[in-house]
Design a protein around this motif. Sequence first.
Motif, PDB file in Angstrom:
ATOM      1  N   PHE A 129       0.848  -1.195   0.000  1.00 19.59           N
ATOM      2  CA  PHE A 129       0.000   0.000   0.000  1.00 19.59           C
ATOM      3  C   PHE A 129       0.883   1.244   0.000  1.00 19.59           C
ATOM      4  N   HIS A 130       0.319   2.355  -0.496  1.00 18.52           N
ATOM      5  CA  HIS A 130       1.012   3.631  -0.382  1.00 18.52           C
ATOM      6  C   HIS A 130       1.007   4.077   1.080  1.00 18.52           C
ATOM      7  N   SER A 131       1.952   4.902   1.442  1.00 21.06           N
ATOM      8  CA  SER A 131       2.033   5.408   2.814  1.00 21.06           C
ATOM      9  C   SER A 131       1.162   6.642   3.025  1.00 21.06           C
ATOM     10  N   LYS A 132       0.434   7.049   2.010  1.00 22.57           N
ATOM     11  CA  LYS A 132      -0.448   8.210   2.130  1.00 22.57           C
ATOM     12  C   LYS A 132      -1.500   7.958   3.214  1.00 22.57           C
ATOM     13  N   PRO A 133      -1.550   8.806   4.245  1.00 23.91           N
ATOM     14  CA  PRO A 133      -2.536   8.610   5.322  1.00 23.91           C
ATOM     15  C   PRO A 133      -3.959   8.780   4.792  1.00 23.91           C
ATOM     16  N   ILE A 134      -4.860   8.028   5.361  1.00 23.60           N
ATOM     17  CA  ILE A 134      -6.278   8.171   5.020  1.00 23.60           C
ATOM     18  C   ILE A 134      -6.796   9.447   5.667  1.00 23.60           C
ATOM     19  N   GLU A 135      -7.503  10.235   4.890  1.00 20.61           N
ATOM     20  CA  GLU A 135      -7.983  11.522   5.377  1.00 20.61           C
ATOM     21  C   GLU A 135      -8.962  11.333   6.539  1.00 20.61           C
ATOM     22  N   ALA A 136      -8.935  12.295   7.464  1.00 18.71           N
ATOM     23  CA  ALA A 136      -9.777  12.207   8.664  1.00 18.71           C
ATOM     24  C   ALA A 136     -11.249  12.108   8.303  1.00 18.71           C
ATOM     25  N   GLU A 137     -11.659  12.836   7.248  1.00 17.83           N
ATOM     26  CA  GLU A 137     -13.079  12.800   6.882  1.00 17.83           C
ATOM     27  C   GLU A 137     -13.477  11.433   6.316  1.00 17.83           C
ATOM     28  N   ILE A 138     -12.535  10.747   5.658  1.00 18.19           N
ATOM     29  CA  ILE A 138     -12.815   9.399   5.148  1.00 18.19           C
ATOM     30  C   ILE A 138     -12.956   8.429   6.318  1.00 18.19           C
ATOM     31  N   ILE A 139     -12.072   8.561   7.302  1.00 17.12           N
ATOM     32  CA  ILE A 139     -12.156   7.699   8.483  1.00 17.12           C
ATOM     33  C   ILE A 139     -13.486   7.906   9.196  1.00 17.12           C
ATOM     34  N   GLU A 140     -13.899   9.153   9.331  1.00 13.09           N
ATOM     35  CA  GLU A 140     -15.168   9.441   9.993  1.00 13.09           C
ATOM     36  C   GLU A 140     -16.334   8.837   9.212  1.00 13.09           C
ATOM     37  N   LYS A 141     -16.258   8.922   7.896  1.00 11.45           N
ATOM     38  CA  LYS A 141     -17.324   8.347   7.069  1.00 11.45           C
ATOM     39  C   LYS A 141     -17.371   6.833   7.234  1.00 11.45           C
ATOM     40  N   LEU A 142     -16.197   6.177   7.240  1.00 16.83           N
ATOM     41  CA  LEU A 142     -16.137   4.736   7.413  1.00 16.83           C
ATOM     42  C   LEU A 142     -16.669   4.320   8.781  1.00 16.83           C
ATOM     43  N   ASN A 143     -16.365   5.119   9.795  1.00 17.04           N
ATOM     44  CA  ASN A 143     -16.865   4.818  11.137  1.00 17.04           C
ATOM     45  C   ASN A 143     -18.386   4.857  11.181  1.00 17.04           C
ATOM     46  N   GLN A 144     -18.968   5.792  10.454  1.00 18.25           N
ATOM     47  CA  GLN A 144     -20.418   5.931  10.458  1.00 18.25           C
ATOM     48  C   GLN A 144     -21.105   4.723   9.837  1.00 18.25           C
TER      49      GLN A 144
ATOM     50  N   VAL B 113      -5.514  -0.786   5.985  1.00 21.77           N
ATOM     51  CA  VAL B 113      -6.343  -0.065   5.018  1.00 21.77           C
ATOM     52  C   VAL B 113      -5.484   0.971   4.303  1.00 21.77           C
ATOM     53  N   GLY B 114      -5.691   1.137   3.012  1.00 24.07           N
ATOM     54  CA  GLY B 114      -4.925   2.153   2.308  1.00 24.07           C
ATOM     55  C   GLY B 114      -5.175   2.168   0.817  1.00 24.07           C
ATOM     56  N   TYR B 115      -4.363   2.952   0.138  1.00 22.69           N
ATOM     57  CA  TYR B 115      -4.453   3.101  -1.312  1.00 22.69           C
ATOM     58  C   TYR B 115      -3.343   2.281  -1.969  1.00 22.69           C
ATOM     59  N   THR B 116      -3.671   1.654  -3.085  1.00 24.54           N
ATOM     60  CA  THR B 116      -2.681   0.876  -3.801  1.00 24.54           C
ATOM     61  C   THR B 116      -3.035   0.849  -5.280  1.00 24.54           C
TER      62      THR B 116
ATOM     63  N   ALA C  88       0.873   1.809   5.264  1.00 25.26           N
ATOM     64  CA  ALA C  88      -0.582   1.758   5.171  1.00 25.26           C
ATOM     65  C   ALA C  88      -1.130   3.167   5.295  1.00 25.26           C
ATOM     66  N   GLY C  89      -2.375   3.322   4.889  1.00 27.97           N
ATOM     67  CA  GLY C  89      -3.028   4.609   5.109  1.00 27.97           C
ATOM     68  C   GLY C  89      -3.576   4.705   6.509  1.00 27.97           C
TER      69      GLY C  89
ATOM     70  N   THR D  70      -3.280   6.071  12.626  1.00 22.39           N
ATOM     71  CA  THR D  70      -2.642   6.457  11.353  1.00 22.39           C
ATOM     72  C   THR D  70      -1.191   6.852  11.604  1.00 22.39           C
ATOM     73  N   SER D  71      -0.649   6.440  12.743  1.00 20.39           N
ATOM     74  CA  SER D  71       0.711   6.781  13.140  1.00 20.39           C
ATOM     75  C   SER D  71       1.707   5.776  12.577  1.00 20.39           C
ATOM     76  N   ALA D  72       2.735   6.279  11.912  1.00 21.97           N
ATOM     77  CA  ALA D  72       3.771   5.400  11.365  1.00 21.97           C
ATOM     78  C   ALA D  72       4.483   4.637  12.472  1.00 21.97           C
ATOM     79  N   ALA D  73       4.655   5.275  13.628  1.00 20.54           N
ATOM     80  CA  ALA D  73       5.294   4.592  14.753  1.00 20.54           C
ATOM     81  C   ALA D  73       4.431   3.428  15.227  1.00 20.54           C
ATOM     82  N   ASP D  74       3.111   3.628  15.241  1.00 17.39           N
ATOM     83  CA  ASP D  74       2.205   2.535  15.619  1.00 17.39           C
ATOM     84  C   ASP D  74       2.250   1.414  14.597  1.00 17.39           C
ATOM     85  N   PHE D  75       2.352   1.772  13.318  1.00 22.19           N
ATOM     86  CA  PHE D  75       2.450   0.748  12.275  1.00 22.19           C
ATOM     87  C   PHE D  75       3.669  -0.151  12.543  1.00 22.19           C
TER      88      PHE D  75
END
Length: 341
Positions: free
Chosen positions: A118-133, A330-333, A240-241, A146-151
């Motif tokens: 996957f690309h390392s591009k973070p998933i936008e906050a608004e996308i995460i909120e939409k997915l949560n809904q 989860v991410g873009y590829t 990951a995103g 979405t923290s690289a250290a956590d990854f």
Amino acid sequence: MLTDSLFNELIGEASLAPSADNMQPWEFRKQNDTIEVYCASSRALPTDVMNMFVWISIGAAIQNIILAASKHGLEAGVAYYSIKKNKEPVAVITFKPGIKKKDIADFISSRCTNRSPFHSKPIEAEIIEKLNQFIQGFKANIHWTTSAADFDHIAYMDAHSSYIRLEHKPLHDELFSILRFTRKDMVKFRYGLTFESLDVPKFAVSFAKLLQYWSVNQMVSNLGIGRLVAKQLSNKLRAAGGICLITALERNKIAYMEAGRAMEQFWLNATALGLSVQPYGVLPQYLTKIDVEPETFLPKYVTELKKHREPFYSIFPDAKNEFPAIVLRVGYTDKQSARSE
């Protein structure tokens, strides 16, 4: 209302749901205008603690039926049952006239596990909120990082857990019982994992065949190769995103089925948004096993796995009083993996 042809269509959509190791541990029966859902116990993995992945998989299949029915203007409801015998249904899906809508049902056939980088591009906050809904209304929760250290931490924990599946004989034997080395094997069983879907290079398949023999596997494990393979596979978690954890609110079959429904609803919507998803079940399963049945591991593995509990919940602190069901990368590829058949 539920004709034979519609029933066949709906269970065809159900069969496209994700399942642990592609075991597809479900059976369906038409009973008048309802669908009875059964656990196919012969496809339950012996080391699956509390059959948690069986119930998660069945929940995902149920959700596919519900969504596919909406395309035909049917509103579906689910009643869960506590079963004492395998001959009893774990759930019954009922139908009534509703509003015809495609919703995300069209993405059932295109949803797949993507093991590509996957690309390392973070998933936008608004996308995460939409997915949560999208999973609101299910008795399950979702937690993100979405923290690289956590990854890096999650990849480390996954690597230091996954190798046990090769080194611990019950897990090793189970793994090789569901690996399919040829297309002929896959046609014969119709479930299990192909090396193509696992993105294993063809030159490595011959080596993998040798590992099914315990004596060879022990020799390889003593050389530390199993740990190197686990580390290599886990490295994808570092790019990951976002990584999310879906949790069950209780530790029982109904709660895990709800988590499976939430997972599939999430996954289909992520697919619709152009995101790729790869599930990781090792950490949720092993963290559950050391709580429920630690005796199934050798003491050295229990010690190793217990070290993961604190860092895991430091990444997902709000999940500490819940029960891990599945971790999703989860991410873009730009590349799709082959789909399990």
